[in-house]
Design a protein around this motif. Sequence first.
Motif, short mmCIF file in Angstrom:
data_model
loop_
_atom_site.label_atom_id
_atom_site.label_comp_id
_atom_site.label_asym_id
_atom_site.label_seq_id
_atom_site.Cartn_x
_atom_site.Cartn_y
_atom_site.Cartn_z
N PRO B 263 22.27 26.13 -41.07
CA PRO B 263 22.98 25.19 -40.21
C PRO B 263 23.72 24.16 -41.05
N SER B 264 24.92 23.83 -40.66
CA SER B 264 25.73 22.94 -41.47
C SER B 264 25.75 21.53 -40.89
N ALA B 265 25.82 20.54 -41.77
CA ALA B 265 25.91 19.16 -41.29
C ALA B 265 27.36 18.73 -41.12
N SER B 266 28.31 19.56 -41.57
CA SER B 266 29.70 19.13 -41.49
C SER B 266 30.46 19.80 -40.35
N HIS B 267 29.89 20.80 -39.74
CA HIS B 267 30.52 21.34 -38.53
C HIS B 267 29.45 21.92 -37.62
N ASP B 268 29.79 22.09 -36.35
CA ASP B 268 28.81 22.63 -35.41
C ASP B 268 28.63 24.12 -35.69
N THR B 269 27.38 24.55 -35.69
CA THR B 269 27.12 25.97 -35.86
C THR B 269 26.66 26.54 -34.53
N PRO B 270 27.23 27.68 -34.12
CA PRO B 270 26.71 28.35 -32.93
C PRO B 270 25.35 28.93 -33.28
#
Lengths: 334, 329
Positions: B263-270
Amino acid sequence: MSEAPLLSVRGLGKTFRRRGRGFLAPAVEVRAVEGVSFDIAKGETLGLVGESGCGKTTTGRMVVRLLEPSTGSILFDGVEISALAGKALRALRRDLQIVFQDPMSSLNPRMTAGELITEPLVVHGVGDRVARDKRLRQLLGLVGLLPHHAARFPHEFSGGQRQRIGIARALALSPRFLVLDEAVSALDVSIQAQILNLLEDLRSELSLTYLFISHDLGVIRHICDRVAVMYLGEIVEIATRSALFATPRHPYTQALLASIPEVGEGKRRFQPVTGDVPSASNPPPGCRFNTRCPHVFERCRAERPPLVEVAPGHAAACHLLTPSATTSTGSLQA
Amino acid sequence: MDAASAGDKTPLLDIAGLSVAFAGMTVVDRVTLTLDDGEVLGIVGESGSGKSVTAQATMGLLPDVARVTADRLNLMGEPLLGAGEKRLQRLRGAAMSMIFQEPMTALNPVLTIGRQIGETLLRHGAVTAGQARARSADLLSRVGIPSPREKLDEYPHQLSGGMRQRVMIAMAIACHPRLLFADEPTTALDVTIQAQILELLRELQQEYRMGIVLISHDLGVVSSFADRVAVMYAGRIVEDAPAASLFARPAHPYTRGLLASRPSASHDTPRLQAIPGTVPPPFDLPSGCRFRTRCALAQPACAQLDPPRLQVGPTHGAACLTPLAEAAA
Ligand SMILES: Nc1ncnc2c1ncn2[C@@H]1O[C@H](COP(=O)(O)OP(=O)(O)OP(=O)(O)O)[C@@H](O)[C@H]1O
Ligand SMILES: Nc1ncnc2c1ncn2[C@@H]1O[C@H](COP(=O)(O)OP(=O)(O)OP(=O)(O)O)[C@@H](O)[C@H]1O
Ligand SMILES: [Mg+2]
Ligand SMILES: [Mg+2]
């Protein structure tokens, strides 16, 4: 929020007294949590993020009443629970459960997975043997374990499987609310993804409400609807996920977000905030972030900034954001 | 990371076909890596994949029960395998050194910070006894420790985790090694402190032109710090490439799986694409490709053949029978 929140916490605080270092040294007071307030709506996931020792676990344990709050109130489904005891507290435990970081240390090594998962049922006198066996099979299926796993002992499982056992155990009494305290932090990324997906599925299948504690902002961004950022025992910012990550307003939140190394940004330099997190037994006066804040000015060292709404549903505790901040030295926009 | 392609220049570190076995169980299997002066190589992989053992084998720090074999294991052209313990001791600290995840395991709890740094300096004859204290204070100051003179008289437990890591870095760089192994140097630290330590390592690396092998399970840390990256799975290197190329065009299904499960902190992850199953233990490895039991793209041939390293770009290789096509682009 139109509907009454499922959980509503106001002015929650916890002070630990610890023996001082050395013989005859006076006891030290640690204000682990101070003045913490938040609401969680039914079905919502609130993230609690912040660095080591900021009071996340203490908050989570108070919410599920594993730890006595020093101050404040906790309303669960409209009922004040911060002072419940005896039978009423036992009944409450069925609704509020907690999953810990390290399943190995929270699971009795001499009990089988089956015994561990059904123990809460036994303790609360739920069902007979047959009914409990049926529930066990249900729970194993729910968390993606197989029936034959029930006879194994914790050390015979991988870390991810042990966390599944911990989750099944927490779900045994069909709680409505779960505190997940670093529930995926000890897992490898491929396994962490499995457990995060499981938690998302359970949330919708069982209409659960989560307080999700983590120091990992990627995980928080992935799973939470709203996020509260803690620093040295206080909430310094609270907002919806999208607002918090798009327009962080507190300098500490901004520093946190700027410190995360991301894949695909390529080789980069960091402009880290300086200094260490001060000790909770000796916090600085005024704003607790003032010793590390790049925007610090006089007032920050004297006065505690209140948590003020900076946009609908978005609050932050920083003097730069309070209306009378005329001495501000810099803009807070990232 | 083909050793032969290093040209006429002797690489700083040249590892070919390194294997390590404990009690007949091979936990590092024919690992090949090279590192040039001033270069940063990241090694990523999940727990138990063999990252630390690879570093310890190079440093000569494995216990005697470990069986270490290699076609080549050279530091600045000098063979380390078969070098006596005395020689290795000289090289450790002076030519290569290592920092760990938990400084407490490397620092002696009953000795002051000053004493420990001083002993490192004296052992390598870098200073006289009279100079040790002043030089130790210089080092503490260089790694960003406030009031270094006072800190010389403190014990490790009196320092925060970040400060202890700085002390360990000070000891590791005391004799200006050419090669530094940093084994999960920031894993136990908070993210703002991690940023401080990564920044410090970067500064020191440029100042001393050190080669660094950065071991981490955090793809973000490696991506932000390394020039090249090797991905390990169950004792093998499954992919190696320049960092930019690896993260933009991962060729091995495992590398892709790792990236898709993060999971990324810089963009939303589906919804995360978790890799099913778990890493097989060293006593229960599948035949052929070790990842095939978890690989969505596995074919019958994957059980038969040990996948060789296939070139998918000029300096990008993947040990997969059918490395993902776009990678070659
Ligand atoms: N039982 C206790 N007695 C004394 N102090 C305590 C106790 N439990 C926690 N503390 C202190 O309270 C503060 C908050 O601790 P807490 O465990 O809530 O932090 P945390 O945010 O969960 O940290 P971490 O990320 O490391 O888990 C720390 O300073 C800690 O040392
Ligand atoms: N001294 C030892 N004796 C026996 N087995 C060992 C020893 N040291 C490591 N191993 C085994 O070797 C394998 C590789 O271990 P290693 O420490 O290199 O993993 P790693 O990739 O560094 O993992 P982590 O991310 O957990 O640090 C593991 O299966 C481990 O159990
Ligand atoms: Mg905690
Ligand atoms: Mg390791």
